[in-house]
Scaffold this motif. Structure first.
Motif, PDB file in Angstrom:
ATOM      1  N   ALA A  74      15.674 116.609  98.404  1.00 63.51           N
ATOM      2  CA  ALA A  74      15.292 117.076  99.683  1.00 63.51           C
ATOM      3  C   ALA A  74      16.279 118.207  99.911  1.00 63.51           C
ATOM      4  CB  ALA A  74      15.461 115.808 100.608  1.00 63.51           C
ATOM      5  N   GLU A  93      10.734 118.043 100.464  1.00 66.71           N
ATOM      6  CA  GLU A  93      11.073 117.052  99.087  1.00 66.71           C
ATOM      7  C   GLU A  93      10.416 117.688  97.742  1.00 66.71           C
ATOM      8  OE1 GLU A  93       9.749 113.259  99.825  1.00 66.71           O
ATOM      9  OE2 GLU A  93      11.518 112.878 101.265  1.00 66.71           O
ATOM     10  N   VAL A 113      17.248 112.206  97.130  1.00 68.72           N
ATOM     11  CA  VAL A 113      16.708 111.264  97.774  1.00 68.72           C
ATOM     12  C   VAL A 113      17.035 109.863  97.268  1.00 68.72           C
ATOM     13  CG1 VAL A 113      14.457 110.211  98.920  1.00 68.72           C
ATOM     14  CG2 VAL A 113      14.997 112.905  98.630  1.00 68.72           C
TER      15      VAL A 113
END
Length: 222
Positions: free
Chosen positions: A23, A101, A14
């Motif tokens: 992610a 995430e 990310v």
């Protein structure tokens, strides 16, 4: 009654995150496709399955701290719990692609960090097990609630390059090491006594002194 199918389709670091994050691209498909899902509170347990890949000799050396010598691996190489996390899935009909995430750390007291750091390339076998609560619209239009079945699971091979790129993004050409307070005080005293301006120089000098002592001892024994 909804039937969810989950599949991980990719992974990426990310960008611009405050802390290291990976992610996982999670596709959620519901059957029947016409049924409206109002929300899902999805709980996720993420495990690393180290027995499902091969290791070159220098990776085996770095994994000594985790699994011991290679002849013991049949007994010591077991799944590693990486983390427990959750995600709030918004309203959708049919299917939806969301980012799951995963918060990462460069703390070498954490088993997952030791494992990732030991790998040169290839991929990391990961299993994600799901549970949670599902809110959906019933046939009469009323809100219904059910549980996500415990047998929902995704298997994914996370590229090692994704983890390395993420850590280089947050810790360029550096690593993070946590020390006990008394150990830190000894290192700090060593640094001050020898007039060394950086921690790297203090550690490098201490290691050089240790290596020199080992070489002298070996010569004496010979």
């Amino acid at each position: 009654m909804p039937e969810l199918h989950l599949q991980i389709e990719g992974a990426e670091a990310v960008p611009h995150a405050a802390t290291p994050l990976i992610a996982l691209k999670l596709r959620i498909t519901n059957v029947p496709a016409t049924e409206t899902i109002h929300a899902i509170t999805l709980r996720c347990q993420v495990q690393i399955e180290p027995a499902k890949r091969r290791y070159v000799p220098n990776e085996q050396e770095k994994l000594l701290d985790l699994f011991g010598t290679s002849e013991r691996w049949a007994r010591t190489v077991k799944p590693l719990l990486w983390m427990n996390t959750s995600i709030a899935v918004p309203r959708f009909t049919g299917e939806l692609l969301v980012d799951l995430e995963l918060s990462c750390t460069f703390d070498f007291n954490v088993a997952a960090t030791k494992y990732f750091h030991a790998l040169n390339s290839g991929d990391i076998p990961v299993a994600v097990m799901f549970s949670g609560t599902l809110f959906y619209e019933g046939s009469n239009g009323a809100l219904q609630i059910s549980q996500v079945p415990w047998d929902r699971e995704c298997i994914y091979r996370l590229p090692v390059a994704v983890w390395k790129d993420m850590m280089e993004m947050h810790h360029p050409n550096s690593a993070w090491l946590c020390l006990r307070r008394d150990t830190f005080e000894q290192l700090y005293d060593y640094k001050v006594r020898h007039g060394l301006p950086t921690w790297e120089q203090a550690i490098a000098r201490a290691l050089a002194s240790e290596n020199a002592s080992v070489e002298i001892s070996e010569e004496v024994e010979a």
